[in-house]
Design an enzyme around this catalytic site. Structure first.
Site, short mmCIF file in Angstrom:
data_model
loop_
_atom_site.label_atom_id
_atom_site.label_comp_id
_atom_site.label_asym_id
_atom_site.label_seq_id
_atom_site.Cartn_x
_atom_site.Cartn_y
_atom_site.Cartn_z
N GLU A 154 -18.33 -65.44 -56.12
CA GLU A 154 -18.09 -64.89 -54.78
C GLU A 154 -19.42 -64.82 -54.04
O GLU A 154 -20.40 -64.31 -54.57
CB GLU A 154 -17.44 -63.51 -54.88
CG GLU A 154 -17.27 -62.77 -53.56
CD GLU A 154 -16.54 -63.58 -52.50
OE1 GLU A 154 -15.41 -64.03 -52.75
OE2 GLU A 154 -17.11 -63.80 -51.40
N GLY A 206 -12.53 -59.85 -52.80
CA GLY A 206 -11.20 -59.66 -52.20
C GLY A 206 -10.98 -60.55 -50.99
O GLY A 206 -9.84 -60.72 -50.54
N GLY A 207 -12.07 -61.11 -50.43
CA GLY A 207 -11.93 -62.10 -49.36
C GLY A 207 -11.41 -61.51 -48.05
O GLY A 207 -11.56 -60.32 -47.77
N HIS A 209 24.38 -48.14 -44.39
CA HIS A 209 24.35 -47.59 -43.04
C HIS A 209 23.52 -46.30 -43.03
O HIS A 209 23.67 -45.50 -43.95
CB HIS A 209 25.77 -47.28 -42.57
CG HIS A 209 25.80 -46.56 -41.25
ND1 HIS A 209 25.61 -47.23 -40.05
CD2 HIS A 209 25.92 -45.23 -40.95
CE1 HIS A 209 25.65 -46.33 -39.06
NE2 HIS A 209 25.85 -45.12 -39.58
C1 LIG Z 1 -7.32 -60.59 -38.61
C2 LIG Z 1 -6.48 -61.20 -39.71
C3 LIG Z 1 -5.29 -60.60 -40.06
C4 LIG Z 1 -4.51 -61.15 -41.08
N1 LIG Z 1 -3.32 -60.55 -41.37
C5 LIG Z 1 -2.54 -61.07 -42.35
C6 LIG Z 1 -1.32 -60.46 -42.71
O1 LIG Z 1 -0.94 -59.42 -42.17
N2 LIG Z 1 -0.58 -61.03 -43.69
C7 LIG Z 1 -0.98 -62.18 -44.32
O2 LIG Z 1 -0.26 -62.65 -45.19
N3 LIG Z 1 -2.13 -62.78 -43.99
C8 LIG Z 1 -2.92 -62.26 -43.03
N4 LIG Z 1 -4.11 -62.88 -42.72
C9 LIG Z 1 -4.50 -64.10 -43.46
C10 LIG Z 1 -5.02 -63.72 -44.85
O3 LIG Z 1 -6.10 -62.83 -44.74
C11 LIG Z 1 -5.43 -64.96 -45.65
O4 LIG Z 1 -4.41 -65.91 -45.56
C12 LIG Z 1 -5.64 -64.53 -47.10
O5 LIG Z 1 -6.76 -63.73 -47.20
C13 LIG Z 1 -5.72 -65.70 -48.08
O6 LIG Z 1 -6.97 -66.22 -48.07
P1 LIG Z 1 -7.56 -67.09 -49.26
O7 LIG Z 1 -7.05 -66.61 -50.56
O8 LIG Z 1 -7.36 -68.49 -48.92
O9 LIG Z 1 -9.12 -66.80 -49.15
P2 LIG Z 1 -9.94 -65.61 -48.53
O10 LIG Z 1 -9.21 -64.32 -48.64
O11 LIG Z 1 -10.41 -66.02 -47.19
O12 LIG Z 1 -11.16 -65.52 -49.54
C14 LIG Z 1 -12.06 -66.56 -49.73
C15 LIG Z 1 -13.27 -66.02 -50.43
O13 LIG Z 1 -14.11 -67.11 -50.80
C16 LIG Z 1 -15.45 -66.76 -50.57
N5 LIG Z 1 -16.20 -67.99 -50.39
C17 LIG Z 1 -16.09 -68.90 -49.39
N6 LIG Z 1 -16.92 -69.94 -49.60
C18 LIG Z 1 -17.57 -69.68 -50.74
C19 LIG Z 1 -18.56 -70.37 -51.47
N7 LIG Z 1 -19.03 -71.56 -51.08
N8 LIG Z 1 -19.05 -69.81 -52.60
C20 LIG Z 1 -18.58 -68.60 -53.04
N9 LIG Z 1 -17.63 -67.93 -52.39
C21 LIG Z 1 -17.12 -68.45 -51.25
C22 LIG Z 1 -15.39 -65.89 -49.34
O14 LIG Z 1 -16.53 -65.06 -49.23
C23 LIG Z 1 -14.11 -65.10 -49.57
O15 LIG Z 1 -14.37 -63.90 -50.24
C24 LIG Z 1 -4.93 -62.33 -41.74
C25 LIG Z 1 -6.15 -62.93 -41.40
C26 LIG Z 1 -6.92 -62.36 -40.39
C27 LIG Z 1 -8.23 -63.02 -40.04
#
Ligand SMILES: Cc1cc2nc3c(=O)[nH]c(=O)nc-3n(C[C@H](O)[C@H](O)[C@H](O)COP(=O)(O)OP(=O)(O)OC[C@H]3O[C@@H](n4cnc5c(N)ncnc54)[C@H](O)[C@@H]3O)c2cc1C
Length: 466
Positions: A34, A39-40, A441
């Site tokens: 990470e 948690g991303g 209901h």
């Molecule tokens: C404002 C907002 C609201 C949202 N609301 C919702 C919602 O209500 N419901 C829903 O289902 N979705 C929602 N989403 C979308 C949701 O957040 C994403 O679809 C979800 O987090 C899945 O992402 P992911 O698993 O692809 O990766 P992410 O959660 O984006 O995580 C990727 C991780 O990889 C890490 N990373 C990236 N590149 C590298 C690298 N080169 N080396 C090491 N680490 C790296 C990043 O730091 C990050 O921690 C929302 C998004 C936003 C922006």
């Protein structure tokens, strides 16, 4: 020195940690990398913080509406943005630290912190470390797009991540983009007390929805005093004193909007440009999304891509489902695939929109004969009792097979009620199954069988009610 693993996972989004747990549990030696926040996006700048803040905004809204329910609240309603932010930070922080300690305590799993980059198809660097594995899983997510708009570099702006640091009330928040993210922030900040203007280039808000859904969303937002400027052409920015001027040049209305803050919500792009993908022979499409097959394998054998970076979904549930598909194929001899997934999501304005399957427009384009049922929330007792009668629900079924093709519930509880429809769709059962079910209901869901008893042919013309 290069450390060898059975599996390396890049990113701790909504797929990586769960996949790590399954692979490590199966006895593999796993590394997960990470570069920023555990948690991303969902946990730190996406779902969790936005829905937490939406809950604060909803509380403010209900206090303002107290008199509608016979509740006396004579004083002025104000929102303490510092407290809103600290509540959000606490809830989001709990998830972040929970994810990190879960991963660090996971047997057979080593956590690395740093930016990961492919050195070859089997080797990844993470800061000064080098890791080797026959299986590499990419879960790097995406980030907000910075649009090429004239003057953008000359004015301060926020995006969906940087707005998480805001602990004050913007006087007038100008939001560029009328998609899901923009709309959620628009209603939230309006309810906190900001003036809000949404500027959108398309003729509709939430442009991927049917016109009737999109129009109803616009009415809900305008009813709360949000300014909506559609068909904005040539959006540009300049400064006027303390204010930021957004030039919109719409066909009607003032060609400029003057605001105190600008939020850019014009889309997201995958974090694939700095991953060294060419070193690994991993192909991307022209928008930078990693090309994957139905089981999420990339063009490079032994490399998979999961979550937002593969362009197969942009939601937490789709990313988690990607992890399920990968471990089902790798560990469980279960050939699950992406194409088994039915589109489903919610838009968390209030009332929310719950969506499943195709839109009316998509059904129409497919050329299928279809039937549609529709019911306004004014005819849902539960909504009337709660004093939340905005919106409507509709469902579309195949006229021949009687399978449900899609549904939209824009109304109170719509984000939950949609699941009864979604589950029948997964069962590939005819709509009569749900039509004959006896629902509780008073609920929003109890009107789904009624709506299915009133199906009409879906009009061929897009402009007719869908
Ligand atoms: C404002 C907002 C609201 C949202 N609301 C919702 C919602 O209500 N419901 C829903 O289902 N979705 C929602 N989403 C979308 C949701 O957040 C994403 O679809 C979800 O987090 C899945 O992402 P992911 O698993 O692809 O990766 P992410 O959660 O984006 O995580 C990727 C991780 O990889 C890490 N990373 C990236 N590149 C590298 C690298 N080169 N080396 C090491 N680490 C790296 C990043 O730091 C990050 O921690 C929302 C998004 C936003 C922006």
């Amino acid at each position: 020195m290069t450390e060898t693993y059975d599996a390396v996972i890049i990113g701790t989004g909504q797929a990586g940690p769960f996949l790590a747990e399954r692979l490590a549990g199966a006895g593999m030696k796993v590394a997960i990398i990470e570069r920023k926040l555990f948690g991303g996006t969902c946990v730190n700048t996406g779902c969790t913080p936005t829905k937490t803040m939406i809950a604060s905004a909803h509380a403010a809204h209900m206090v303002r509406r107290a008199a509608d329910f016979g509740v006396v609240n004579d004083g002025p309603v104000s929102v303490d943005m510092k407290l809103v932010k600290s509540r959000k930070d606490a809830i989001s922080g709990q998830s972040r630290t929970g994810t990190e300690s879960w991963l660090r305590g996971m047997k057979n799993c080593t956590v690395y912190q740093g930016h990961a980059r492919f050195e070859s198809a089997k080797e990844v660097s993470a800061g000064s470390e080098r890791l080797r594995a026959d299986r590499i899983f990419i879960n790097v997510g995406g980030r907000a797009v910075l649009p090429h708009m004239p003057g953008i570099e000359e004015v301060p702006y926020l995006n969906s991540s940087s707005i998480m640091d805001v602990d004050f009330l913007p006087r007038h928040l100008v939001i560029i983009g009328g998609g899901y993210i923009g709309l959620e922030f628009a209603q939230m900040y309006r309810r906190f007390g900001s003036e809000v203007t949404i500027i959108e280039t398309a003729p509709y808000l939430a442009r991927h929805e049917d016109e009737d859904v999109s129009t109803a969303i616009r009415e809900i937002l305008e009813h709360e005093g949000i300014n909506v400027r559609l068909n904005a052409t040539c959006i540009g920015f300049s400064k006027r004193g303390e204010d930021i001027l957004a030039h919109v040049d719409c066909a009607s209305g003032d060609p400029e909007v003057s605001g105190s803050h600008v939020l850019l919500a014009v889309g997201r792009r995958p974090n694939t440009d700095d991953l060294g993908l060419t070193n690994a022979g991993v192909a991307v499409d022209k928008r930078g999304y990693i090309v994957v097959d139905d089981q999420l394998r990339t063009s490079s054998p032994g490399v998979w891509a999961l979550g937002d970076c593969n362009g197969k979904g942009a939601f937490t549930h789709t990313s988690f489902n990607d992890a399920e598909i990968v471990w089902a194929n790798l560990l469980d001899n279960d050939p699950r695939k992406v194409s088994d997934r039915i589109t489903a999501y919610a838009l968390y304005i209030d009332p929310p929109l719950g969506r499943a399957g195709l839109t009316g427009e998509e059904v129409r384009k497919s050329g299928r004969r279809a039937l549609v049922g529709r019911r306004p929330m004014t005819k849902v007792r539960r909504a009337v009792e709660k004093g939340e009668t905005q919106g409507f629900m509709k469902i579309i079924v195949d006229a021949q097979t009687h399978e449900i093709l899609g549904a939209a519930i824009l109304g109170t509880g719509g984000d939950e009620a949609i699941h009864s429809i979604l589950d029948v769709m997964y069962a590939k059962a005819p709509y009569a199954v749900i039509q004959r079910a006896v629902h509780i209901h008073p609920t929003v869901s109890e009107l789904i069988p009624t709506m299915l008893g009133e199906l009409q042919p879906l009009s061929v013309a897009a402009a007719a009610p869908q």
